[in-house]
Design an enzyme around this catalytic site. Structure first.
Site, PDB file in Angstrom:
ATOM      1  N   ARG A   1       5.354   5.995  14.217  1.00  0.00           N
ATOM      2  CA  ARG A   1       5.487   6.917  12.543  1.00  0.00           C
ATOM      3  C   ARG A   1       4.829   8.679  13.036  1.00  0.00           C
ATOM      4  NH1 ARG A   1       1.255   4.730   8.186  1.00  0.00           N
ATOM      5  NH2 ARG A   1       0.038   7.072   7.768  1.00  0.00           N
TER       6      ARG A   1
ATOM      7  N   HIS B   1       0.651  -1.455   0.115  1.00  0.00           N
ATOM      8  CA  HIS B   1      -0.322   0.240   0.372  1.00  0.00           C
ATOM      9  C   HIS B   1       1.214   0.894  -0.022  1.00  0.00           C
ATOM     10  CE1 HIS B   1       1.146  -0.503   4.048  1.00  0.00           C
ATOM     11  NE2 HIS B   1       0.549   1.077   4.047  1.00  0.00           N
TER      12      HIS B   1
ATOM     13  N   ASP C   1       0.772   4.582   2.213  1.00  0.00           N
ATOM     14  CA  ASP C   1      -0.222   4.867   3.347  1.00  0.00           C
ATOM     15  C   ASP C   1      -1.094   6.301   2.309  1.00  0.00           C
ATOM     16  OD1 ASP C   1       1.162   3.743   4.675  1.00  0.00           O
ATOM     17  OD2 ASP C   1       2.527   5.533   5.541  1.00  0.00           O
TER      18      ASP C   1
END
Ligand SMILES: [Fe+2]
Length: 304
Positions: A294, A118, A120
């Site tokens: 993150r 993927h 983000d």
């Protein structure tokens, strides 16, 4: 029939080692993308070093720093040098630093966040410029992250396919992941005991359109911009027409030739350019803990 061997991509892969850096060292990780950066203390980054780090980021799309020691404040401050920070609407941040998002797998859990190819948050009107993931605790082995260059994917497409997809718009949505009917709301997952706190919401079902082929706003290079997690269709096409094209583009974009693999250690920080890459967090460390933070940086403009 598909070819047994891939066509030679050597002329299109462009992760070239350059030596014209004065403050930092840059060691490519693979032919398509990725580099390890040395000579940097991310807690103290002067302007000249920052400029070189930024150049390495644009040159290699994924940059890896080892043996860093930063607080959540320093992590967020580092992200802010690249742009405004984003708060994930479906994944909880730290209570005292909402812009820092813990990504944690406890030994008891089978679920690994990001365990699908993927890019983000492409369901946003302005998706991230990039994400900075910092390792606090990692298993002795396993838990690597793979990255794929969507520049390399675009460059390797035939002229005929490029003509087909240039100018198309894809539909993106968070619904199939974070919506009430999404994968992360399936029975057995939402026990309230997940270490990475996912908030399922109806608003995840809203859709957003982005070009299937985008031009990177800083490098001017074209790349494929669809992904398995969040791309759900193509504007003006029936699902029977769009699905095979999307499946082909997603499979093509993550061919091994276009990837690199980051092995984490405690103190590793990896910053990826979310505009021209995909990534995949491996689920190969059952019974062990992995704990990351993150920070996500918003881009300045919509994809075009
Ligand atoms: Fe991700």
């Amino acid at each position: 029939m598909a070819r047994v061997y891939q066509q030679a991509f050597a002329t299109t892969l462009s992760n070239v080692a350059r030596t014209d850096y004065e403050r930092i060292t840059v060691k490519p990780l693979a032919g398509a993308l990725g580099a390890e950066i040395g000579g940097v203390n991310l807690a103290r980054l002067d302007d000249k070093t920052f400029a070189e780090v930024h150049r390495a980021f644009l040159d290699h799309s994924v940059i890896v720093f080892r043996e860093q020691d930063i607080t959540p404040e320093q992590h967020a401050a580092l992200g802010r040098r690249f742009g405004a920070l984003m708060i994930h609407e479906f994944v909880a941040g730290l209570a005292d630093h909402p812009e820092v998002m813990p990504v944690v797998k406890e030994p008891r859990e089978a679920f690994v966040f990001g365990n699908v190819w993927h890019t983000d948050m492409t369901f946003r009107e302005i998706p991230p410029l990039g994400s900075l993931l910092y390792a606090l605790e990692v298993p002795e082995y396993g838990g690597d992250t793979m990255f794929a260059s969507t520049y390399a994917a675009y460059d390797a497409l035939s002229a005929t396919t490029r003509k087909l997809i240039d100018g198309l718009y894809a539909i993106h949505s968070a619904g199939q992941v974070y919506g009430p009917k999404g994968e992360l709301n399936e029975e057995g997952f939402q026990t309230g005991n997940q270490a990475t706190r996912i908030h399922v919401k109806k608003e995840a079902e809203k859709t957003m359109e982005h070009p299937v082929v985008r031009t990177h706003p800083e490098t001017g290079r074209k790349c494929v911009f669809v992904n398995l997690a969040f791309t759900t269709g193509i504007r003006g096409m029936e699902p029977e027409e769009a699905d095979p094209i999307l499946r082909m583009l997603c499979e093509h974009s993550t061919k091994p030739d276009f990837t690199c693999r980051v092995r984490w250690q405690k103190g590793t920080l990896t910053f990826w350019d979310n505009r021209c890459t995909q990534h995949y967090a491996l689920n190969d460390y059952p019974g062990r803990r992995r704990r990351m933070h993150r920070v996500t940086v918003q881009d300045k403009t919509r994809p075009r």
